[in-house]
Design a protein around this motif. Structure first.
Motif, PDB file in Angstrom:
ATOM      1  N   SER A  45       0.976  -1.285   0.138  1.00 54.33           N
ATOM      2  CA  SER A  45       0.021   0.007   0.118  1.00 54.33           C
ATOM      3  C   SER A  45       0.913   1.306  -0.122  1.00 54.33           C
ATOM      4  CB  SER A  45      -1.094  -0.100   1.199  1.00 54.33           C
ATOM      5  OG  SER A  45      -0.155   0.264   2.539  1.00 54.33           O
ATOM      6  N   PRO A  46       0.113   2.216  -0.532  1.00 54.67           N
ATOM      7  CA  PRO A  46       0.859   3.562  -0.270  1.00 54.67           C
ATOM      8  C   PRO A  46       1.571   4.133   0.935  1.00 54.67           C
ATOM      9  CG  PRO A  46      -0.920   3.711  -1.841  1.00 54.67           C
ATOM     10  CD  PRO A  46      -0.969   2.343  -1.184  1.00 54.67           C
ATOM     11  N   ALA A  47       0.592   3.762   2.051  1.00 52.36           N
ATOM     12  CA  ALA A  47       1.042   4.200   3.401  1.00 52.36           C
ATOM     13  C   ALA A  47       2.212   3.360   3.722  1.00 52.36           C
ATOM     14  CB  ALA A  47      -0.035   3.825   4.253  1.00 52.36           C
ATOM     15  N   MET A  48       2.220   1.953   3.399  1.00 49.12           N
ATOM     16  CA  MET A  48       3.545   1.203   3.708  1.00 49.12           C
ATOM     17  C   MET A  48       4.828   1.806   2.953  1.00 49.12           C
ATOM     18  SD  MET A  48       3.288  -0.970   6.270  1.00 49.12           S
ATOM     19  CE  MET A  48       4.878  -1.855   5.615  1.00 49.12           C
ATOM     20  N   LYS A  49       4.610   2.142   1.780  1.00 45.17           N
ATOM     21  CA  LYS A  49       5.703   2.560   0.867  1.00 45.17           C
ATOM     22  C   LYS A  49       6.138   3.865   1.574  1.00 45.17           C
ATOM     23  CE  LYS A  49       4.361   0.370  -3.319  1.00 45.17           C
ATOM     24  NZ  LYS A  49       3.966   0.552  -4.747  1.00 45.17           N
ATOM     25  N   GLN A  50       5.206   4.839   1.943  1.00 40.27           N
ATOM     26  CA  GLN A  50       5.821   5.932   2.609  1.00 40.27           C
ATOM     27  C   GLN A  50       6.609   5.702   3.937  1.00 40.27           C
ATOM     28  OE1 GLN A  50       2.371   8.441   3.600  1.00 40.27           O
ATOM     29  NE2 GLN A  50       3.742  10.203   4.495  1.00 40.27           N
ATOM     30  N   LEU A  51       6.212   4.546   4.797  1.00 38.69           N
ATOM     31  CA  LEU A  51       6.669   4.314   5.997  1.00 38.69           C
ATOM     32  C   LEU A  51       7.983   3.897   5.761  1.00 38.69           C
ATOM     33  CD1 LEU A  51       6.370   3.970   9.249  1.00 38.69           C
ATOM     34  CD2 LEU A  51       5.844   1.987   8.635  1.00 38.69           C
ATOM     35  N   ASP A  52       8.219   3.043   4.593  1.00 38.63           N
ATOM     36  CA  ASP A  52       9.451   2.438   4.282  1.00 38.63           C
ATOM     37  C   ASP A  52      10.559   3.615   3.811  1.00 38.63           C
ATOM     38  OD1 ASP A  52       8.979  -0.138   5.009  1.00 38.63           O
ATOM     39  OD2 ASP A  52       8.184  -0.443   2.760  1.00 38.63           O
ATOM     40  N   ARG A  53      10.076   4.590   3.306  1.00 35.46           N
ATOM     41  CA  ARG A  53      10.836   5.676   2.786  1.00 35.46           C
ATOM     42  C   ARG A  53      11.498   6.585   3.992  1.00 35.46           C
ATOM     43  NH1 ARG A  53       7.206   6.356  -1.404  1.00 35.46           N
ATOM     44  NH2 ARG A  53       6.043   7.833   0.022  1.00 35.46           N
ATOM     45  N   GLN A  54      10.690   6.408   5.244  1.00 39.19           N
ATOM     46  CA  GLN A  54      11.226   7.006   6.494  1.00 39.19           C
ATOM     47  C   GLN A  54      12.251   6.041   7.336  1.00 39.19           C
ATOM     48  OE1 GLN A  54       7.908   8.160   9.022  1.00 39.19           O
ATOM     49  NE2 GLN A  54       6.623   8.828   7.026  1.00 39.19           N
ATOM     50  N   ARG A  55      12.534   4.934   6.888  1.00 39.32           N
ATOM     51  CA  ARG A  55      13.293   4.022   7.491  1.00 39.32           C
ATOM     52  C   ARG A  55      14.832   4.400   7.543  1.00 39.32           C
ATOM     53  NH1 ARG A  55      11.364  -0.667   9.012  1.00 39.32           N
ATOM     54  NH2 ARG A  55       9.516  -0.919   7.932  1.00 39.32           N
ATOM     55  N   MET A  56      15.436   4.388   8.595  1.00 37.15           N
ATOM     56  CA  MET A  56      16.746   4.523   8.907  1.00 37.15           C
ATOM     57  C   MET A  56      17.546   3.346   9.607  1.00 37.15           C
ATOM     58  SD  MET A  56      16.835   8.752   9.659  1.00 37.15           S
ATOM     59  CE  MET A  56      15.302   8.904  10.754  1.00 37.15           C
ATOM     60  N   PRO A  57      18.215   2.636   9.133  1.00 36.33           N
ATOM     61  CA  PRO A  57      18.501   1.377   9.727  1.00 36.33           C
ATOM     62  C   PRO A  57      19.392   1.375  10.901  1.00 36.33           C
ATOM     63  CG  PRO A  57      18.510   1.119   7.211  1.00 36.33           C
ATOM     64  CD  PRO A  57      18.250   2.544   7.582  1.00 36.33           C
ATOM     65  N   MET A  58      20.151   2.530  10.734  1.00 35.81           N
ATOM     66  CA  MET A  58      21.124   2.744  11.852  1.00 35.81           C
ATOM     67  C   MET A  58      20.578   3.443  13.253  1.00 35.81           C
ATOM     68  SD  MET A  58      23.497   0.635  10.800  1.00 35.81           S
ATOM     69  CE  MET A  58      24.864   0.791  11.764  1.00 35.81           C
ATOM     70  N   ASN A  59      19.310   3.821  13.053  1.00 36.29           N
ATOM     71  CA  ASN A  59      19.094   4.682  14.061  1.00 36.29           C
ATOM     72  C   ASN A  59      17.988   3.747  14.925  1.00 36.29           C
ATOM     73  OD1 ASN A  59      17.286   6.491  15.516  1.00 36.29           O
ATOM     74  ND2 ASN A  59      17.704   8.046  14.034  1.00 36.29           N
ATOM     75  N   ASP A  60      18.299   3.601  16.147  1.00 34.11           N
ATOM     76  CA  ASP A  60      17.590   2.599  16.886  1.00 34.11           C
ATOM     77  C   ASP A  60      16.213   3.119  17.531  1.00 34.11           C
ATOM     78  OD1 ASP A  60      19.499   0.844  16.941  1.00 34.11           O
ATOM     79  OD2 ASP A  60      20.267   1.394  19.034  1.00 34.11           O
ATOM     80  N   LEU A  61      16.013   4.555  17.547  1.00 31.40           N
ATOM     81  CA  LEU A  61      14.785   5.094  17.820  1.00 31.40           C
ATOM     82  C   LEU A  61      13.844   5.197  16.807  1.00 31.40           C
ATOM     83  CD1 LEU A  61      15.812   8.420  19.796  1.00 31.40           C
ATOM     84  CD2 LEU A  61      14.872   6.280  20.804  1.00 31.40           C
TER      85      LEU A  61
END
Length: 97
Positions: A42-58
Motif C-alpha cells: 500500500s502507499p502508506a507502507m511505501k511512505q513508512l518504508d521511505r522513512q526507515r533509517m536502519p542505523m537509528n534505533d529510535l
C-alpha cells in the motif's frame, strides 16, 4: 529417567494446542489473501518504508510500532472496498506477521 517422564506428560499438551496461543485460525479466503498482499504494498507502507533509517534505533522502534497499525488499516480498507466481511467480530484481528 525423570526427563523422559516429563516429556511424556508434556507431549499430549502440545498436541492439543495448549501452547499454541488460542484456537486454530480458519484458512484465508482469496479476498483476504489479496488484501493482505495489497496492504503490504500500500502507499502508506511505501511512505513508512521511505522513512526507515536502519542505523537509528529510535527510528526502528517507531517503525516496529507503526507498521502493524498501517498494515491492519490497509487490510481492513481493502476488505471493505471488496465488500468482504471483516474478521474478528467486535474487535478487529491484527494481521499475522
Amino acid at each position: 529417567m525423570r526427563p523422559l517422564r516429563i516429556l511424556a506428560l508434556l507431549l499430549p499438551l502440545g498436541a492439543c494446542g495448549a501452547f499454541s496461543g488460542g484456537p486454530p485460525r480458519e484458512p484465508e479466503t482469496p479476498d483476504q489473501q489479496a488484501c493482505r498482499e495489497e496492504a503490504r504494498t500500500s502507499p502508506a507502507m511505501k511512505q513508512l518504508d521511505r522513512q526507515r533509517m536502519p542505523m537509528n534505533d529510535l527510528n526502528e522502534d517507531r517503525m516496529r510500532r507503526e507498521e502493524p497499525a498501517i498494515l491492519a488499516r490497509a487490510y481492513r480498507d481493502c476488505l471493505r472496498a471488496r465488500g468482504a466481511t471483516l474478521p474478528g467480530g467486535v474487535q478487529a484481528l491484527q494481521p499475522p506477521r
